[in-house]
Design an enzyme around this catalytic site. Structure first.
Site, PDB file in Angstrom:
ATOM      1  N   ASN A   1       0.870  -1.184   0.000  1.00  8.07           N
ATOM      2  CA  ASN A   1       0.000   0.000   0.000  1.00  8.07           C
ATOM      3  C   ASN A   1       0.907   1.234   0.000  1.00  8.07           C
ATOM      4  O   ASN A   1       1.454   1.597   1.031  1.00  8.07           O
ATOM      5  CB  ASN A   1      -0.887  -0.033   1.251  1.00  8.07           C
ATOM      6  CG  ASN A   1      -1.680   1.253   1.424  1.00  8.07           C
ATOM      7  OD1 ASN A   1      -1.767   2.079   0.503  1.00  8.07           O
ATOM      8  ND2 ASN A   1      -2.264   1.427   2.610  1.00  8.07           N
TER       9      ASN A   1
ATOM     10  N   LYS B   1       0.126   4.253  -0.353  1.00  3.93           N
ATOM     11  CA  LYS B   1      -0.513   5.474   0.175  1.00  3.93           C
ATOM     12  C   LYS B   1      -0.247   6.635  -0.790  1.00  3.93           C
ATOM     13  O   LYS B   1      -0.155   6.403  -1.995  1.00  3.93           O
ATOM     14  CB  LYS B   1      -0.019   5.756   1.596  1.00  3.93           C
ATOM     15  CG  LYS B   1      -0.136   4.501   2.485  1.00  3.93           C
ATOM     16  CD  LYS B   1       0.049   4.756   3.936  1.00  3.93           C
ATOM     17  CE  LYS B   1      -0.098   3.443   4.692  1.00  3.93           C
ATOM     18  NZ  LYS B   1      -0.021   3.598   6.129  1.00  3.93           N
TER      19      LYS B   1
ATOM     20  N   HIS C   1      -9.496   1.408   4.992  1.00  2.00           N
ATOM     21  CA  HIS C   1      -8.210   1.624   5.649  1.00  2.00           C
ATOM     22  C   HIS C   1      -8.401   2.631   6.786  1.00  2.00           C
ATOM     23  O   HIS C   1      -9.211   3.552   6.675  1.00  2.00           O
ATOM     24  CB  HIS C   1      -7.185   2.150   4.634  1.00  2.00           C
ATOM     25  CG  HIS C   1      -5.794   2.157   5.199  1.00  2.00           C
ATOM     26  ND1 HIS C   1      -5.354   3.153   6.040  1.00  2.00           N
ATOM     27  CD2 HIS C   1      -4.766   1.282   5.071  1.00  2.00           C
ATOM     28  CE1 HIS C   1      -4.107   2.875   6.402  1.00  2.00           C
ATOM     29  NE2 HIS C   1      -3.731   1.750   5.829  1.00  2.00           N
TER      30      HIS C   1
ATOM     31  N   GLU D   1      -6.813   5.085   7.699  1.00  2.00           N
ATOM     32  CA  GLU D   1      -6.609   6.500   7.334  1.00  2.00           C
ATOM     33  C   GLU D   1      -7.860   7.067   6.663  1.00  2.00           C
ATOM     34  O   GLU D   1      -8.160   8.249   6.808  1.00  2.00           O
ATOM     35  CB  GLU D   1      -5.354   6.627   6.448  1.00  2.00           C
ATOM     36  CG  GLU D   1      -4.090   6.440   7.283  1.00  2.00           C
ATOM     37  CD  GLU D   1      -2.916   5.818   6.547  1.00  2.00           C
ATOM     38  OE1 GLU D   1      -2.880   5.848   5.316  1.00  2.00           O
ATOM     39  OE2 GLU D   1      -2.020   5.291   7.252  1.00  2.00           O
TER      40      GLU D   1
ATOM     41  N   GLU E   1      -5.408  -4.703  10.626  1.00  2.00           N
ATOM     42  CA  GLU E   1      -4.397  -3.671  10.811  1.00  2.00           C
ATOM     43  C   GLU E   1      -4.675  -2.891  12.089  1.00  2.00           C
ATOM     44  O   GLU E   1      -5.478  -1.934  12.082  1.00  2.00           O
ATOM     45  CB  GLU E   1      -4.414  -2.702   9.623  1.00  2.00           C
ATOM     46  CG  GLU E   1      -4.043  -3.344   8.315  1.00  2.00           C
ATOM     47  CD  GLU E   1      -3.421  -2.313   7.370  1.00  2.00           C
ATOM     48  OE1 GLU E   1      -2.266  -2.537   6.960  1.00  2.00           O
ATOM     49  OE2 GLU E   1      -4.068  -1.302   7.074  1.00  2.00           O
TER      50      GLU E   1
ATOM     51  N   GLY F   1       2.471   2.425  10.812  1.00  2.00           N
ATOM     52  CA  GLY F   1       3.454   3.497  10.705  1.00  2.00           C
ATOM     53  C   GLY F   1       4.151   3.838  12.008  1.00  2.00           C
ATOM     54  O   GLY F   1       4.860   4.839  12.091  1.00  2.00           O
TER      55      GLY F   1
ATOM     56  N   SER G   1       3.411  -1.920  10.452  1.00  2.00           N
ATOM     57  CA  SER G   1       4.852  -1.983  10.724  1.00  2.00           C
ATOM     58  C   SER G   1       5.486  -3.326  10.357  1.00  2.00           C
ATOM     59  O   SER G   1       6.400  -3.795  11.032  1.00  2.00           O
ATOM     60  CB  SER G   1       5.152  -1.611  12.186  1.00  2.00           C
ATOM     61  OG  SER G   1       4.782  -0.264  12.430  1.00  2.00           O
TER      62      SER G   1
HETATM   63  P1  PGA Z   1       2.856   0.456   7.681  1.00  2.00           P
HETATM   64  O1  PGA Z   1       1.386   0.689   7.065  1.00  2.00           O
HETATM   65  O2  PGA Z   1       3.385  -0.820   7.104  1.00  2.00           O
HETATM   66  O3  PGA Z   1       3.640   1.658   7.259  1.00  2.00           O
HETATM   67  O4  PGA Z   1       2.693   0.369   9.171  1.00  2.00           O
HETATM   68  C1  PGA Z   1       0.509  -0.368   6.855  1.00  2.00           C
HETATM   69  C2  PGA Z   1      -0.763   0.123   6.242  1.00  2.00           C
HETATM   70  O5  PGA Z   1      -1.229   1.223   6.568  1.00  2.00           O
HETATM   71  O6  PGA Z   1      -1.374  -0.580   5.395  1.00  2.00           O
END
Ligand code: PGA
Length: 263
Positions: free
Chosen positions: A13, A15, A105, A107, A175, A181, A221
């Site tokens: 992903n 983003k 997601h 976000e 997640e 992140g 992460s």
């Molecule tokens: P990350 O994000 O691997 O940077 O923690 C995962 C995601 O948001 O799908």
């Protein structure tokens, strides 16, 4: 080690990163790196989720160079067409040969106030257009404190699956919001526990066959140093990778997790 017949899926992903020119360079480099390493694409599926503006370019590259990566979008509209300025229809995504679309997601849930009803409508929109929804669920650190790890993701998944046919092709991604992140991933045990409960939801709302075939990913992460631990778990069928999917060597090493675990 638990063996599964489900094909592991490592999904990147991106983003809001990489414009279409950077996307081309990245996909080519990733493909060469995997080729050099002798990666066998029949054992692990790779998918990339670029920004909308990159999709056509990446599709053309995958097609021209016969690169066996799946293509996915990061979101879609609940509507199919019409006066919805700025929205992207699932019909357009399937015309681009996108196979997947990320839905719900954290976000989007947080910054765009997408609730369970919007997520469920987007799942329906994806399925109407032959796209595989990658349904993201996960608890915040507050939820974790108040309700434990599984209550919120389980409720989110139940809501997202409302009205979905038992034979639908879906992917579920657990997640935990606190792990995204943050550099602080869940432990493999924690991921296994919630992923198993999410599979139970698929069994309960769809059916046992759907539960056996649906891939449940862990995300938050994930990196080369921790992927093996997750992939050893029987109910974790892959990973949704954010930050580490933007680094060619790191992402290719995650894709090649079998080298680390000897699966
Ligand atoms: P990350 O994000 O691997 O940077 O923690 C995962 C995601 O948001 O799908």
């Amino acid at each position: 080690m638990a063996m599964t017949t489900r094909m592991p899926l490592i999904a990147g992903n991106w983003k809001m990163n990489l414009d279409h020119l950077q996307a081309v360079a990245f996909v080519q480099k990733l493909h060469w790196t995997l080729k050099d390493a002798g990666h066998d694409h029949s054992t692990v599926e790779v998918a990339v989720f670029p920004p909308f503006t990159d999709l056509r370019t990446v599709q053309t590259l995958l097609d021209a160079d016969k690169i066996p990566f799946g293509l996915g979008a990061q979101d879609l509209s609940t509507h199919d067409s019409g006066a919805y300025t700025g929205e992207i229809s699932g019909a357009f995504l399937s015309k681009l040969d996108a196979r997947y679309v990320i839905i719900g997601h954290s976000e989007r849930r947080e910054y765009h106030a997408e609730g369970d009803d919007v997520v469920a409508a987007k799942v329906q929109a994806a399925l109407r257009h032959g796209l595989v929804p990658v349904i993201c669920v996960g608890e915040t650190s507050d939820d974790l404190e108040k309700f434990g790890a599984s209550a919120v993701p389980v409720a989110q998944l139940r809501a997202a699956l409302e009205g979905v046919a038992a034979d639908a092709d879906i992917v579920v991604a657990y997640e935990p919001v606190w792990a995204i992140g943050s550099g602080q991933a869940a432990t493999p045990d924690q991921a296994q526990d919630v992923c198993a409960k999410l599979r139970d939801v698929v069994a309960e709302v769809l059916d046992a066959d759907a539960a056996a075939r649906t891939r449940v990913l862990y995300g938050g992460s994930v990196k080369a140093a921790n992927i093996a631990g997750f992939m050893r778990e029987p109910d974790v069928d892959g990973a949704l990778v954010g930050g580490a999917s933007l680094l060619v060597d790191e992402f290719s090493s995650i894709i090649r997790f079998q080298k680390h675990v000897g699966v």
